[in-house]
Design an enzyme around this catalytic site. Structure first.
Site, mmCIF file in Angstrom:
data_model
loop_
_atom_site.group_PDB
_atom_site.id
_atom_site.type_symbol
_atom_site.label_atom_id
_atom_site.label_comp_id
_atom_site.label_asym_id
_atom_site.label_seq_id
_atom_site.Cartn_x
_atom_site.Cartn_y
_atom_site.Cartn_z
ATOM 1 N N ASP A 360 33.059 76.126 81.371
ATOM 2 C CA ASP A 360 33.612 75.520 80.158
ATOM 3 C C ASP A 360 33.597 73.996 80.282
ATOM 4 O O ASP A 360 32.856 73.420 81.090
ATOM 5 C CB ASP A 360 35.026 76.101 79.912
ATOM 6 C CG ASP A 360 35.422 76.104 78.443
ATOM 7 O OD1 ASP A 360 35.741 75.034 77.905
ATOM 8 O OD2 ASP A 360 35.415 77.190 77.824
ATOM 9 N N ASP A 361 34.414 73.337 79.511
ATOM 10 C CA ASP A 361 34.502 71.880 79.413
ATOM 11 C C ASP A 361 34.647 71.224 80.797
ATOM 12 O O ASP A 361 35.175 71.831 81.728
ATOM 13 C CB ASP A 361 35.762 71.583 78.574
ATOM 14 C CG ASP A 361 35.705 70.222 77.935
ATOM 15 O OD1 ASP A 361 34.834 69.424 78.305
ATOM 16 O OD2 ASP A 361 36.558 69.967 77.052
ATOM 17 N N ARG A 440 42.259 64.644 68.996
ATOM 18 C CA ARG A 440 41.955 65.041 70.376
ATOM 19 C C ARG A 440 41.064 63.967 71.023
ATOM 20 O O ARG A 440 40.108 64.260 71.702
ATOM 21 C CB ARG A 440 41.256 66.401 70.437
ATOM 22 C CG ARG A 440 41.456 67.112 71.782
ATOM 23 C CD ARG A 440 40.493 68.258 72.011
ATOM 24 N NE ARG A 440 40.858 69.021 73.195
ATOM 25 C CZ ARG A 440 40.013 69.706 73.937
ATOM 26 N NH1 ARG A 440 38.759 69.756 73.631
ATOM 27 N NH2 ARG A 440 40.419 70.359 74.997
ATOM 28 N N LYS A 474 28.429 78.327 74.939
ATOM 29 C CA LYS A 474 29.654 78.361 74.128
ATOM 30 C C LYS A 474 29.664 77.055 73.342
ATOM 31 O O LYS A 474 29.744 75.973 73.934
ATOM 32 C CB LYS A 474 30.879 78.462 75.044
ATOM 33 C CG LYS A 474 32.218 78.371 74.317
ATOM 34 C CD LYS A 474 33.383 78.548 75.288
ATOM 35 C CE LYS A 474 34.726 78.396 74.599
ATOM 36 N NZ LYS A 474 35.848 78.558 75.522
ATOM 37 N N TRP A 475 29.574 77.151 72.024
ATOM 38 C CA TRP A 475 29.457 75.961 71.152
ATOM 39 C C TRP A 475 30.828 75.712 70.517
ATOM 40 O O TRP A 475 31.279 76.494 69.685
ATOM 41 C CB TRP A 475 28.400 76.222 70.080
ATOM 42 C CG TRP A 475 28.096 75.091 69.150
ATOM 43 C CD1 TRP A 475 28.966 74.374 68.388
ATOM 44 C CD2 TRP A 475 26.793 74.568 68.852
ATOM 45 N NE1 TRP A 475 28.302 73.439 67.636
ATOM 46 C CE2 TRP A 475 26.956 73.543 67.911
ATOM 47 C CE3 TRP A 475 25.497 74.873 69.277
ATOM 48 C CZ2 TRP A 475 25.876 72.816 67.379
ATOM 49 C CZ3 TRP A 475 24.433 74.159 68.748
ATOM 50 C CH2 TRP A 475 24.622 73.142 67.820
ATOM 51 N N ASP A 476 31.438 74.617 70.881
ATOM 52 C CA ASP A 476 32.811 74.329 70.457
ATOM 53 C C ASP A 476 32.829 73.208 69.408
ATOM 54 O O ASP A 476 31.855 72.441 69.277
ATOM 55 C CB ASP A 476 33.596 73.889 71.709
ATOM 56 C CG ASP A 476 35.093 74.135 71.604
ATOM 57 O OD1 ASP A 476 35.576 74.405 70.498
ATOM 58 O OD2 ASP A 476 35.784 74.035 72.647
ATOM 59 N N ASN A 478 36.112 70.675 68.030
ATOM 60 C CA ASN A 478 37.562 70.563 68.170
ATOM 61 C C ASN A 478 38.248 69.564 67.255
ATOM 62 O O ASN A 478 39.297 69.027 67.609
ATOM 63 C CB ASN A 478 37.899 70.245 69.627
ATOM 64 C CG ASN A 478 37.744 71.464 70.513
ATOM 65 O OD1 ASN A 478 38.380 72.481 70.287
ATOM 66 N ND2 ASN A 478 36.869 71.385 71.485
ATOM 67 N N CYS A 524 32.775 78.806 68.573
ATOM 68 C CA CYS A 524 34.151 78.446 68.917
ATOM 69 C C CYS A 524 34.497 77.144 68.215
ATOM 70 O O CYS A 524 33.661 76.249 68.102
ATOM 71 C CB CYS A 524 34.245 78.282 70.439
ATOM 72 S SG CYS A 524 35.828 77.631 71.010
ATOM 73 N N ASP A 546 42.492 80.389 70.938
ATOM 74 C CA ASP A 546 42.874 79.825 72.237
ATOM 75 C C ASP A 546 44.127 80.501 72.774
ATOM 76 O O ASP A 546 44.518 80.274 73.913
ATOM 77 C CB ASP A 546 43.124 78.316 72.112
ATOM 78 C CG ASP A 546 41.837 77.535 72.350
ATOM 79 O OD1 ASP A 546 40.829 78.157 72.718
ATOM 80 O OD2 ASP A 546 41.849 76.306 72.159
HETATM 81 C C1 DGJ Z 1 38.760 74.578 72.829
HETATM 82 C C2 DGJ Z 1 38.293 75.982 73.118
HETATM 83 O O1 DGJ Z 1 38.808 76.860 72.196
HETATM 84 C C3 DGJ Z 1 38.720 76.334 74.540
HETATM 85 O O2 DGJ Z 1 38.347 77.671 74.812
HETATM 86 C C4 DGJ Z 1 38.071 75.391 75.504
HETATM 87 O O3 DGJ Z 1 36.683 75.571 75.473
HETATM 88 C C5 DGJ Z 1 38.452 73.967 75.147
HETATM 89 N N1 DGJ Z 1 38.185 73.667 73.770
HETATM 90 C C6 DGJ Z 1 37.705 73.002 76.022
HETATM 91 O O4 DGJ Z 1 37.929 71.716 75.666
#
Ligand code: DGJ
Length: 739
Positions: A360-361, A440, A474-476, A478, A524, A546
């Site tokens: 992940d991140d 964020r 995994k494409w996020d 935020n 995501c 989350d």
């Molecule tokens: C938000 C995602 O929903 C989490 O699962 C994780 O990937 C974080 N971002 C990482 O910054």
């Protein structure tokens, strides 16, 4: 035959005079059919396309042909509902389309021009109805795509401008559906970060109920562009007329539910016109997103199953394929890891039977290392300090353990503290002269700009080209849009930003899918912030929330799976106390809940030792052997809603041939001694007999008849008396047909 009516109407002493109204028979009926539903339009004598019916299949087109309209008081119009109402018709309801024509006129009136039906693939037919303004060279194509087996009809519109200059589209819905019933009950979804897809149902009264989003990105964190509408009574699981709807669009949406003066419910759905008027140049066409509809006269359970079947086959990537069990590094490592942390996690994952490890991140950025969410977004180079031997070392390590390797990215975003922000400040969404609003600690890249689209595509493509061993992304995403503005779009087209952003995102995905058609991509956006059928079309699954607390997940996944398929519902076992809610729950409860969707883990696996590890390994084995095939291709039946009184939740999946079943039962509250649930199964073939076996057991069985055989009739009518009552106790049963 034309009938001319002249009426005088007396009401409270007021005399209303109706002008002469032409009310005639229809001249043509257009039917769109699936296995059990019909959608019917008719063309009347003045070439209007009139909505007639959507519901249980009818075979009565000649009746619709003879149908006549009622005159309306005060106007020379009638009570007919045009299929795609425009402003300027004499209809005061919300229009599907409003246009400022090239000469400034505000009125549009569409007339039927022609219709064509084709079958693009077996089991699918597409009807296109062509409408044209009676005066201007403005056309609307209504597309109606029918999916025979799934009982789904999708709708969208293509607006074409052949006028002398640009026209402004100020409202451009995908679909309009007027429904007539005594009462209307709307089930829809609301929530927040870590609490998505809460279910609520309300009775609609006169006026407009709007479900909308104006956030631009991460548009489903609060509301979702989907609903279930039950007519006459609140929705029931197994009975009653229910419509299900979902808009395939990841940008701003608006779903209007207007109960009008004649007590008809007009459902108008599509892109949110908020600050989004679209200038369509002469010769251009505008295609609206697809609105997905289904109908069932057997309650909302069947609505969900129709949508799941459609979603798996047509609405997502690899929906009918077995999905891997994943260990995702986020909650187990967050930003703090080195090579050893990750290889250690892989060792444990492999030992436990997990199939994919997702980093992940936190793996990227050098000048501005991604050691927290303050820096690094945009700089997609491996952090050399944390991972000195690069990604390939980790990928090879995963492969040596028999694991696939996946990677997290968030390519639409940038931290102000990044090399990308220094190099391309003009790519950031911004409003000239105003301070940029961070969220964020990050800003949004302007995907309406083709250069940004190229960049985002290249983030994905270069990672996969340089590291061909990566097998999942995994494409996020935020944040959402608090302040719109593009340095790319001209001043006159700033209102295009919202739609162009989403289309820019889809352009990137289309390029990705052309080169990597089957590659696994998880959708995501801070959890379930981009959960819609527009995004799912390019994804294999979605990160549901989350919030990994199993009790919260029972509610979140219950709502999610009313509309979206369980096979795509990423559902991970995390540690206890839970990081989001601090709730303490048994490992079995966490596993049993996670096994109702696409099972994964989201923790440091070395924390699971001894008996717990044995249990976890057994549960993973059971999932692969018994549960996963049913989650992938089976039918979901909800047996007990967590929203109902009682403190239980229960659901089952049955294979299409009715030969195997997995049943889940959860106790959500402490119950009095001796208060146990009776669970009645559903969807079985009543002539069959099944052997029942409890799996994921912690010593003793919850059912007196464990291991015995039972007739389907008994299972569905008498039901299973289960000894479950303690809070967070749960049971999972497998039923196999005995021949
Ligand atoms: C938000 C995602 O929903 C989490 O699962 C994780 O990937 C974080 N971002 C990482 O910054």
């Amino acid at each position: 035959m034309k009938i001319y009516l002249k009426c005088i109407f007396y009401s409270l002493g007021i005399t209303l005079f109706f002008s002469t109204v032409a009310v005639g028979q229809n001249t043509k009926v257009i039917e769109v059919k699936t296995k059990s539903t019909s959608l019917v339009y008719a063309v009347d004598q003045s070439k209007r396309l009139i909505f007639q019916y959507y519901g249980k299949a009818v075979d009565a087109s000649d009746n619709f042909l003879r149908q006549q309209a009622y005159p309306k008081p005060d106007t020379n119009r009638d009570f007919s509902y045009e299929a795609y109402p425009t402003f300027g018709l004499g209809n005061i309801n919300e229009p599907a389309l409003s246009v400022i024509h090239a000469d400034g006129s505000l009125n549009t009136e569409l007339a039927f021009e022609g219709e064509e039906t084709k079958s693009p693939q077996p089991g699918v037919s597409e009807t296109v109805i062509l409408l044209k303004d009676r005066i201007y060279n403005l056309t609307v194509e209504l597309h109606l795509k029918a999916f025979e087996e799934e009982d789904v009809i999708t709708q969208w519109a293509v607006i074409g401008n052949q006028e002398d200059g640009s026209v402004q589209l100020t409202r451009f819905a995908s679909s309009f559906l007027p429904i007539k019933a005594e009462r209307y009950y709307l089930t829809h979804f609301y929530g927040a970060w870590a609490g998505e897809m809460n279910v609520t149902e309300e009775k609609l009264e006169n006026g407009i109920k709007v479900i909308e989003c104006k956030k631009g990105v991460r548009t489903t964190q609060t509301e979702n562009p989907s609903f279930i509408l039950s007519v006459n009574n609140p929705a029931m699981e197994n009975a009653g007329d229910c419509y299900g709807g979902a808009l395939a669009w990841s940008g701003n949406y608006r779903l209007d539910f207007q109960v009008d003066e004649s007590k008809r419910l007009n459902i108008t759905t599509g892109i949110n016109p908020f600050l989004s008027s679209w200038s369509l140049k002469a010769g251009e066409r505008f295609t609206t997103p697809e609105m997905i509809y289904t109908f069932s006269s057997r309650g909302r359970g069947q609505v969900s199953r129709n949508l799941h079947d459609w979603g798996r086959k047509y609405g997502m990537v690899g929906g009918n394929k077995i999905h891997d069990i994943v260990l995702n590094s986020w909650e187990g490592a967050y930003f703090t890891f080195n090579e050893n942390t990750l290889t250690g996690m892989m060792d444990d994952a492999a030992e436990m039977g997990i199939e994919t490890f997702v980093l992940d991140d936190g793996w990227f950025g050098n000048k501005y290392p991604r050691n927290s969410d303050h820096a690094g977004l945009g700089d997609w180079q491996t952090n050399e300090k944390k991972l000195p031997r690069g990604l390939d070392y980790l990928i090879d390590y995963a492969h040596s353990k028999g694991l696939k390797f996946g990677l997290w990215i968030e390519p639409e975003m940038v931290n102000p503290e990044s090399e990308l922000a220094e190099k391309h400040p003009e790519w950031i969404v911004q409003s000239p002269g105003r301070e940029k609003i961070v969220w964020r600690n990050q800003l949004l890249l302007d995907l309406s700009n083709p250069k940004v689209q190229d960049f985002v595509y290249s983030v994905f493509d270069s990672l996969l080209t340089t590291h061909p061993g990566i097998e999942c992304i995994k494409w996020d995403a935020n944040r959402h849009v608090e302040q719109a503005g593009s340095t790319f779009l001209p001043a006159t087209e700033q209102t295009h930003f919202w739609v162009s952003y989403t289309e820019g995102l889809y352009n990137v995905y289309k390029r990705i899918r052309t080169k990597y058609p089957d590659f696994v991509i998880q959708d995501c956006a801070s959890g379930g912030g981009r959960l819609d059928y527009g995004a799912l079309k390019y994804h294999n699954e979605f990160w549901t929330s989350d919030n990994t607390d199993p009790l919260s997940r029972i509610f979140i996944q219950y709502g999610t799976n009313l509309i979206y398929p369980p096979v795509g519902t990423a559902s991970h076992v995390s540690t206890s106390p839970n990081h989001q809610t601090m709730r303490v729950t048994p490992l079995k409860f966490r596993f049993d809940v996670a096994m109702t969707g696409r099972l994964g883990m989201e923790l440091q696996p070395k924390d699971i030792q001894g008996k717990d590890r044995e249990f976890a390994m057994e549960a993973i084995k059971n999932y692969k052997q018994y549960v996963r095939p049913l989650i992938t291709n089976g039918d979901l039946y909800r047996l007990k809603s967590p929203y109902d009184e009682g403190g239980w939740a229960s659901q089952m999946y049955v294979s299409k041939e009715n030969s195997s079943v997995v049943l889940f039962v959860f106790s959500l509250e402490p119950h009095l001694r001796g208060v146990f649930p009776t669970v009645k199964l559903n969807g079985l073939d009543p002539t069959k007999t099944y052997q029942i076996e409890e799996i994921n057991m912690n010593g003793w069985s919850h059912f007196w008849g464990d291991g015995q055989t039972f007739k389907a009739d008994y299972l569905m009518n008498a039901g299973l008396e289960l000894q479950i009552g303690v809070q967070y106790d749960s049971a999972v049963f497998i039923l196999k047909e005995i021949k």
